[in-house]
Design a protein around this motif. Sequence first.
Motif, short mmCIF file in Angstrom:
data_model
loop_
_atom_site.label_atom_id
_atom_site.label_comp_id
_atom_site.label_asym_id
_atom_site.label_seq_id
_atom_site.Cartn_x
_atom_site.Cartn_y
_atom_site.Cartn_z
N THR A 1 1.82 -11.12 5.36
CA THR A 1 1.19 -10.12 4.52
C THR A 1 1.57 -8.71 4.95
N GLY A 2 1.56 -8.47 6.27
CA GLY A 2 1.89 -7.14 6.77
C GLY A 2 3.31 -6.72 6.43
N LEU A 3 4.25 -7.64 6.54
CA LEU A 3 5.63 -7.32 6.19
C LEU A 3 5.78 -7.11 4.68
N THR A 4 5.01 -7.82 3.89
CA THR A 4 5.04 -7.61 2.44
C THR A 4 4.77 -6.16 2.11
N TRP A 5 3.78 -5.57 2.76
CA TRP A 5 3.41 -4.18 2.50
C TRP A 5 4.25 -3.21 3.31
N PHE B 1 3.23 1.06 4.15
CA PHE B 1 3.71 0.70 5.48
C PHE B 1 2.55 0.67 6.47
N ILE B 2 1.72 1.70 6.43
CA ILE B 2 0.55 1.76 7.32
C ILE B 2 -0.44 0.66 6.97
N ALA C 1 -6.32 3.28 4.49
CA ALA C 1 -5.50 2.13 4.10
C ALA C 1 -5.34 1.15 5.27
N PHE C 2 -5.17 1.71 6.46
CA PHE C 2 -5.05 0.89 7.67
C PHE C 2 -6.31 0.06 7.90
#
Length: 471
Positions: free
Chosen positions: A111-115, A397-398, A274-275
């Motif tokens: 999920t993190g890499l998706t964003w 990204f964040i 967002a983070f």
Amino acid sequence: MALREQVALQELRRSLPQSRAERVGEETADNDIQQAEPRSDESQHEAEEEWRPTKKYQAILLAAGFAMIFQVIGINSIYGIFQEFYTSPESNIKDAQGQDALVSLVGTIGTGLTWSGSIFVNPLIARTQHVQYIMLPGVLIMSLGIFLASFSTRLWHLYLTQALLYGIGSSLYYFPILSLTPAYFDRHRGFALGFVLSGAGVGGLVLSPVMSALISRLGIGWALRILGFWNLAVGIPVSFVVKKRGNVYSASGRTTVDLSVAKRGAFIWQAFGAFLQAGGNVVPTYFLTTYSVSVLSYSARTASLLLAINNAVNSVARISMGILADRVGRQNTLIVSVLLSAVSVLALWPSAPRPRFTAFVVCYGVLAGGYNALLPTTIAEVYGVQHYTSVNSAVYFIRGMGALFGAPLAGVILGSHQRGLAPAAADVRALRARYNQVALYDGALLLAAGVCVAYVRWSDARYRGRWQWKA
């Protein structure tokens, strides 16, 4: 006409008879008009075509975006089913049994890499006229990651396949549509993004029971292989729908955040919010199924149905939140959505019996959809369309970085525990207490994110020099 040419023409007129000078002037002017006017009309016509797409193309773009979100975010949102299986005694990954923190990290990396991939993908979009060169490799890499995960026998295999390969591919597939769509809509931008992003809820609604049934009947290996082939079959035609028309993307601005924007308080708090929201948002969806099985003694299939219900109401909420936002203000709706999602976690999840937990599943599904649906539109509204691309890349990204810490830390709080057919009452009480700590942790993250987005609203009004109730 250039100044030097005008001077030369005047000197020529003085040296020639009047009639000849007039003819030269007229011919030169006519040539200038013939050369200049067609280019002006043509460029104006092209601009109108680029910024006023047909309703047919808008509809096709919405359908393609919906299908893409259905796959990418839908698969992300049902990772809890995989987590429940991988950590259970039936798991094919023996070093993953009972290891919620380590297994949740697989999903959060994906999920993190998706964003987070936005910071790399959006510059590629700006440099590439045909976004198919980005989306098609993304579909292939994403599908390959899912397919290869079906052969995994160790936890590190999942990190390479279902985490890294899947996350890299999904980001390449995800952002071209998400970045290009807002430029094609104006008045109904909130609805358009809400409709596209509602594919996440529908994807979770459909994929949750389907994957649960496939795992129970065919096993995890064939379930993942079927999912990989299905993703490929949907992703290839979707990739050919999306077009980068002329200056539509470049009109959205540069791909790196302007220093003047980065220094604004709104941007700093937007990024921090967002983070935090990303970290808190994934916790309920990842641990909903494990709570249902371990604490409430539901079957895995029933737990998948609860996850499907959560995604179903989330899908409806994303569309309705977009419509509401167009009426009462996007930032207003965003703030209320985040704050109430925090309240739902803190009020309904701790020590929840079956009826209250079902209420939590529904309420959180409704309220959590607002932030995901409205974040892109509020970015365009607060920072302007000219800064949309750069700010959207940085914020997502964040946001991806936030997703990487949310669920794994919740897994650390929960600790390692073994599933059992008939756990002792004392063990269930101890596990329920640890889930209460997870709920408090998650609620605190979402509450802090709500404070951040509220400050963005106030900071934006101060920057503009006026307060508007509808914003």
